[in-house]
Design an enzyme around this catalytic site. Structure first.
Site: not given
Length: 298
Positions: A242-245
């Site tokens: 979820a780093a991109g989110d």
């Protein structure tokens, strides 16, 4: 400082996350080391991340009539997101099967379920978009719905941040309404036929673009001539799911609060790094204090 109003239109999934020493190859069965079941979906993740980063956030999406849907609505609402426009449709909720290796790399298979039923927005939902400071969207729901929301946002003066994931062809009408395009290398290549070797190609599509490069940081550019390479924030990566989110949501929140976009990208990079330190998707999304701490240290 007034609280930024963010509207997120996108997907909600139940994430079934398995950890293993390596990602299995085709036909291979492998013993995992851990398993968690957490709310996810790029839309829900970005809505929760925006709320935790300090925004007043409303989520426009759809869940199924199954037990996953009940859990999704409860968890998203408990994170401080307004779920008053979260539809319930008969059938299954979206599900994501996530495999994560020891280095934090992942492979993800998503079945859309109820997300595929979000084929248009009601006038009340569109009014929510009009009232927001920033609209955040992704591509795990029908692209026609994303286009509708973006066009309405542009007409109302609401800024539009599009995370073009998963990669797919984008209609000209949608691109014309986007203020900031956020993509990784694979998505950039799918859109332009080029990746990190020519990030400026993204500016042929939208006036401002962000290219995330994983461990090598982030590139930001705009049509006014700005081109900046933001170095990565160093952390011990556990799970990058979820780093991109977290990055996309923090970028929208920071920009909506009045940061210039280069600084908003730096703050967002700290959010993505903070997220990668923990296992899971929505449960790993950082709170504002964590983002500020990493931002200051970097």
């Amino acid at each position: 400082m007034a609280q930024t109003r963010v509207a997120v239109v996108g997907s909600a999934n139940m994430d079934l996350v398995a950890m293993a020493p390596a990602l299995p190859r085709t036909g291979e069965t492998m013993l995992g080391t851990d398993f968690v079941m957490v709310p996810g979906g790029k839309g829900a993740n970005q809505a929760i991340a925006a709320a935790r980063a300090g925004a007043s956030c409303t989520f426009l999406g759809a869940i199924g009539s199954d037990s996953f849907g009940v859990t999704l609505k409860a968890r998203i609402g408990a994170a401080g997101v307004d779920t008053g426009h979260l539809r319930v449709v008969y059938g299954t909720s979206g599900v994501a099967l996530v495999m994560v290796n020891a280095e934090g790399e992942n492979a993800i298979l998503v079945t859309p379920g109820a997300n595929g039923a979000l084929t248009s927005l009601t006038e009340e939902e569109l009014n929510t978009v009009r009232a927001a400071d920033v609209l955040v969207a992704q591509l795990e729901i029908p692209v026609e719905t994303v286009t509708e929301a973006a066009v309405v946002a542009r007409a109302a003066g609401t800024r539009v941040v599009l995370n073009a994931a998963p990669a797919r062809p984008l209609p000209d009408e949608l691109l014309a309404a986007v203020d900031v395009l956020v993509v990784n290398e694979g998505e950039a290549h799918a859109l332009t036929g080029r990746g990190r070797e020519a990030p400026q190609a993204l500016l042929e599509l939208t006036p401002r673009a962000v290219l995330t490069l994983g461990a090598e940081g982030v590139w930001y550019g705009d049509r006014d001539g700005t081109a900046v390479q933001v170095p990565p924030v160093k952390v011990e990566t556990v799970d990058s799911t979820a780093a991109g989110d977290a990055f996309t949501a923090a970028l929208a929140v920071g920009w909506g609060e009045g940061r210039d976009l280069v600084d908003a990208v730096r703050w967002a990079a700290a959010a993505g790094a903070a997220c990668a330190r923990r296992l899971g998707a929505s449960v790993a999304l950082p709170y504002r204090a964590e983002i500020d701490e990493l931002y200051a240290s970097a």
